[in-house]
Design a protein around this motif. Structure first.
Motif, PDB file in Angstrom:
ATOM      1  N   ILE A 288       4.478  -0.080 -11.407  1.00 47.77           N
ATOM      2  CA  ILE A 288       4.280   1.269 -12.332  1.00 47.77           C
ATOM      3  C   ILE A 288       4.462   2.615 -11.299  1.00 47.77           C
ATOM      4  CG2 ILE A 288       2.620   2.838 -13.636  1.00 47.77           C
ATOM      5  CD1 ILE A 288       1.739   0.096 -14.984  1.00 47.77           C
ATOM      6  N   PHE A 289       3.744   2.416 -10.186  1.00 47.34           N
ATOM      7  CA  PHE A 289       3.862   3.428  -9.143  1.00 47.34           C
ATOM      8  C   PHE A 289       5.142   3.634  -8.637  1.00 47.34           C
ATOM      9  CE2 PHE A 289      -0.629   3.194  -9.368  1.00 47.34           C
ATOM     10  CZ  PHE A 289      -1.173   4.690  -9.134  1.00 47.34           C
ATOM     11  N   SER A 290       5.864   2.370  -8.416  1.00 43.56           N
ATOM     12  CA  SER A 290       7.273   2.618  -7.723  1.00 43.56           C
ATOM     13  C   SER A 290       8.363   3.325  -8.796  1.00 43.56           C
ATOM     14  CB  SER A 290       7.701   1.202  -7.258  1.00 43.56           C
ATOM     15  OG  SER A 290       6.649   0.619  -6.403  1.00 43.56           O
ATOM     16  N   THR A 291       8.226   3.181  -9.970  1.00 43.93           N
ATOM     17  CA  THR A 291       9.076   3.200 -10.954  1.00 43.93           C
ATOM     18  C   THR A 291       8.947   4.613 -11.692  1.00 43.93           C
ATOM     19  OG1 THR A 291       8.382   1.799 -12.512  1.00 43.93           O
ATOM     20  CG2 THR A 291      10.051   1.158 -11.126  1.00 43.93           C
TER      21      THR A 291
ATOM     22  N   PHE B   5       0.851  -1.075  -0.042  1.00 43.59           N
ATOM     23  CA  PHE B   5      -0.092   0.037   0.030  1.00 43.59           C
ATOM     24  C   PHE B   5       0.808   1.167   0.121  1.00 43.59           C
ATOM     25  CE2 PHE B   5      -2.871  -2.753   2.682  1.00 43.59           C
ATOM     26  CZ  PHE B   5      -3.394  -3.396   1.662  1.00 43.59           C
ATOM     27  N   THR B   6       2.070   1.311   0.551  1.00 46.98           N
ATOM     28  CA  THR B   6       2.714   2.210   0.604  1.00 46.98           C
ATOM     29  C   THR B   6       3.641   2.793  -0.731  1.00 46.98           C
ATOM     30  OG1 THR B   6       4.901   0.984   1.180  1.00 46.98           O
ATOM     31  CG2 THR B   6       3.703   1.868   3.132  1.00 46.98           C
ATOM     32  N   LYS B   7       3.459   1.700  -1.733  1.00 45.12           N
ATOM     33  CA  LYS B   7       4.004   2.081  -2.978  1.00 45.12           C
ATOM     34  C   LYS B   7       3.117   2.957  -3.820  1.00 45.12           C
ATOM     35  CE  LYS B   7       6.174  -2.612  -3.420  1.00 45.12           C
ATOM     36  NZ  LYS B   7       6.338  -3.731  -4.014  1.00 45.12           N
ATOM     37  N   ILE B   8       1.808   3.084  -3.316  1.00 51.79           N
ATOM     38  CA  ILE B   8       0.932   4.141  -3.939  1.00 51.79           C
ATOM     39  C   ILE B   8       0.755   5.326  -3.249  1.00 51.79           C
ATOM     40  CG2 ILE B   8      -1.512   4.067  -4.859  1.00 51.79           C
ATOM     41  CD1 ILE B   8      -1.742   1.153  -4.888  1.00 51.79           C
TER      42      ILE B   8
ATOM     43  N   ASN C 181      -1.088  12.591  -8.555  1.00 54.59           N
ATOM     44  CA  ASN C 181      -0.479  11.255  -8.052  1.00 54.59           C
ATOM     45  C   ASN C 181      -0.715  10.139  -9.237  1.00 54.59           C
ATOM     46  OD1 ASN C 181       0.538  12.045  -5.444  1.00 54.59           O
ATOM     47  ND2 ASN C 181      -1.416  11.538  -4.589  1.00 54.59           N
ATOM     48  N   ILE C 182      -1.231  10.607 -10.463  1.00 55.71           N
ATOM     49  CA  ILE C 182      -1.171   9.883 -11.589  1.00 55.71           C
ATOM     50  C   ILE C 182       0.131   9.663 -12.162  1.00 55.71           C
ATOM     51  CG2 ILE C 182      -1.874   9.592 -14.224  1.00 55.71           C
ATOM     52  CD1 ILE C 182      -4.407  11.188 -13.286  1.00 55.71           C
ATOM     53  N   PRO C 183       0.590   8.364 -12.201  1.00 60.47           N
ATOM     54  CA  PRO C 183       1.900   7.738 -12.530  1.00 60.47           C
ATOM     55  C   PRO C 183       2.248   8.068 -14.324  1.00 60.47           C
ATOM     56  CG  PRO C 183       0.612   5.907 -12.509  1.00 60.47           C
ATOM     57  CD  PRO C 183      -0.336   7.068 -11.997  1.00 60.47           C
ATOM     58  N   VAL C 184       3.052   8.816 -14.703  1.00 63.96           N
ATOM     59  CA  VAL C 184       3.485   9.281 -15.908  1.00 63.96           C
ATOM     60  C   VAL C 184       4.703   8.533 -16.497  1.00 63.96           C
ATOM     61  CG1 VAL C 184       3.799  11.325 -17.473  1.00 63.96           C
ATOM     62  CG2 VAL C 184       2.373  11.534 -15.601  1.00 63.96           C
TER      63      VAL C 184
END
Length: 456
Positions: A37-40, A18-21, A207-210
């Motif tokens: 995806i959220f991590s990188t 959960f902490t990755k998001i 917070n959307i991953p780009v």
């Protein structure tokens, strides 16, 4: 699920995931790929600037729908803050969210920004956030949505609201690339994690991953430009747009039937092209994010936000345009608004002359030569020709539905349903006002707001 652990409704997830998001939501269903995806990836807020806008604290005082205003006091093509400073105009375009619509549209509201927002700045309850971003091009979305979120391009010249929040370029990523990403099928997956309620706050969007693909950059930019153009063409085809020029059924054809068939083909081509483009963009972004095993690119028809032709709607829209020509709001001789306040210019009207006294009687029979039905018949004769008049009146009556001769059906529509449609289209702020003697239809008449004089 508690009694039968293997029933398929059990999820096992480490709380470390959960902490990755961003925001640490309890998104227990999220796949390893999505977590990666959220991590990188880079977050949208690091490469662009999503911002809240103005809270007027009294919308009735400071906001109008654009068509309520005298056109001479609107500054709809303002390009910058500096331009606004030298203008004496009062009303400026205002992003305020709106219905589910992608790419372009929902251009409804204007805000009182006369003298650099003097009245708003003097109103103690108002909050004017992020003024450095006013009048800049952006993409905008609605704060509250009961379904999927949608994003629209807004060119220079707009101010923006807390309910029509906006995202601005910081030169690290183009608005077009960003617009295609957030209008792709990935956005619903991201929002399930980032904004599980019906509220889409600035922080959620930030917070959307780009992931930017240089390989696909030009292709995505081209799709963005075409999709904005397609959506704008659809939006501007209806009189609710301030860039509306002429009704699409007035196109040089000799019958309403052939004009509708032509419009039907055009609308279908626009719809199909936009749907194909959106599906191709979905494929591109699914590949960029490596989500081939989790998402599919197909777009449902209901999620394509340009309109197919609808005979009943288009015919009623044609009648509305005809009434606009009767009042002089529109003219068959010029494009766009011919009159919505200011000085009357009779030179704009040759083919079809507007009503002189700004009163259109609506009667259950032919008591007046210039009642709304008589003027409508004249309008159809002038636009499509005398030889096809009866054919066209029958086609219009059949589209409206009802019993009686074509003239009786159309007259009954004016008598019973036209004003209901007008109030619906104009969001209960009509520009044609109805005077009504009562339930028995003894006498009704319409007048045009922008031609209203004290002696009327």
């Amino acid at each position: 699920a508690l009694e039968k652990p293997n029933c398929g409704f059990f999820y096992i997830s480490s709380t470390d995931n959960f902490t990755k998001i961003p925001g640490c939501p309890v998104a227990y269903w999220v796949s390893e790929k999505m977590l990666d995806i959220f991590s990188t990836s880079t977050l949208l807020g690091e490469v662009a600037a999503p911002k809240q806008g103005i809270a007027t604290a009294d919308n009735n005082k400071f906001l109008r729908l654009w068509f309520e205003c005298d056109r001479t006091r609107l500054f709809l093509d303002c390009k910058s803050h500096s331009e606004s400073l030298t203008s004496d105009k009062k009303w400026y375009p205002y992003n305020k969210g709106g219905d589910f619509r992608k790419w372009y549209g929902n251009n409804d509201f204007v805000v009182n920004w006369q003298s650099d927002g003097r009245d708003l700045k003097a109103f103690k309850a108002a909050v004017l956030r992020n003024p450095d971003f006013y009048f800049r091009a952006c993409i905008s979305w609605s704060l509250i949505s009961s379904g999927s979120i949608s994003f629209r391009y807004k060119p220079e010249g707009n101010l923006f609201d807390v309910a029509g929040m906006s995202c601005f370029s910081t030169n690290q990523i183009s608005l077009n690339y960003l617009l295609c990403l957030v209008n792709s099928c990935l956005i619903d997956e991201f929002m399930l994690m980032l904004a599980p309620t019906i509220n889409y706050q600035v922080g959620n969007i930030a917070n959307i991953p780009v992931i930017v693909s240089t390989k696909e950059l030009d292709t995505i930019e081209q799709f963005a430009a075409e999709n904005i153009s397609l959506s704008r063409g659809d939006w501007d085809a209806y009189e609710i747009s301030w860039d509306f020029n002429r009704h699409p059924l007035i196109c040089g054809e000799r019958t309403v039937a052939s004009a509708f068939a032509k419009w039907e083909r055009e609308a279908a081509e626009r719809f199909n092209t936009l749907k194909t483009n959106e599906e191709e963009l979905n494929r591109i972004f699914i590949d960029i994010y490596g989500l081939q095993d989790e998402l599919t690119p197909e777009v449902e028809d209901k999620d394509v936000t340009v309109r197919r032709a609808d005979l009943r709607r288009e015919v009623r829209s044609l009648i509305s345009y005809a009434v606009g020509c009767m009042f002089g709001r529109y003219s068959l001789d010029v494009e766009g608004l011919a009159y919505a306040g200011g000085n009357w210019d009779a030179s704009k009207y040759h083919t079809f002359i507007p009503d002189k006294d700004n009163i259109l009687p609506i009667c259950d029979d032919e008591y007046f030569d210039d009642d709304i039905m008589g003027r409508f018949v004249d309008f159809i004769r002038i636009v499509y020709g005398a030889e096809t008049l009866e054919e066209n009146l029958k086609f219009i009556a059949d589209a409206l539905g009802g019993k009686g001769t074509p003239r009786e059906v159309i007259r009954n529509y004016f008598l019973n349903d036209f004003y209901k449609d007008h109030c619906k289209i104009y969001q209960k702020r009509p520009i044609y006002w109805l005077f009504d003697s009562g339930k028995k239809n003894g006498f009704k008449s319409l007048v045009y707001l922008h031609r209203y004089q004290s002696d009327l």
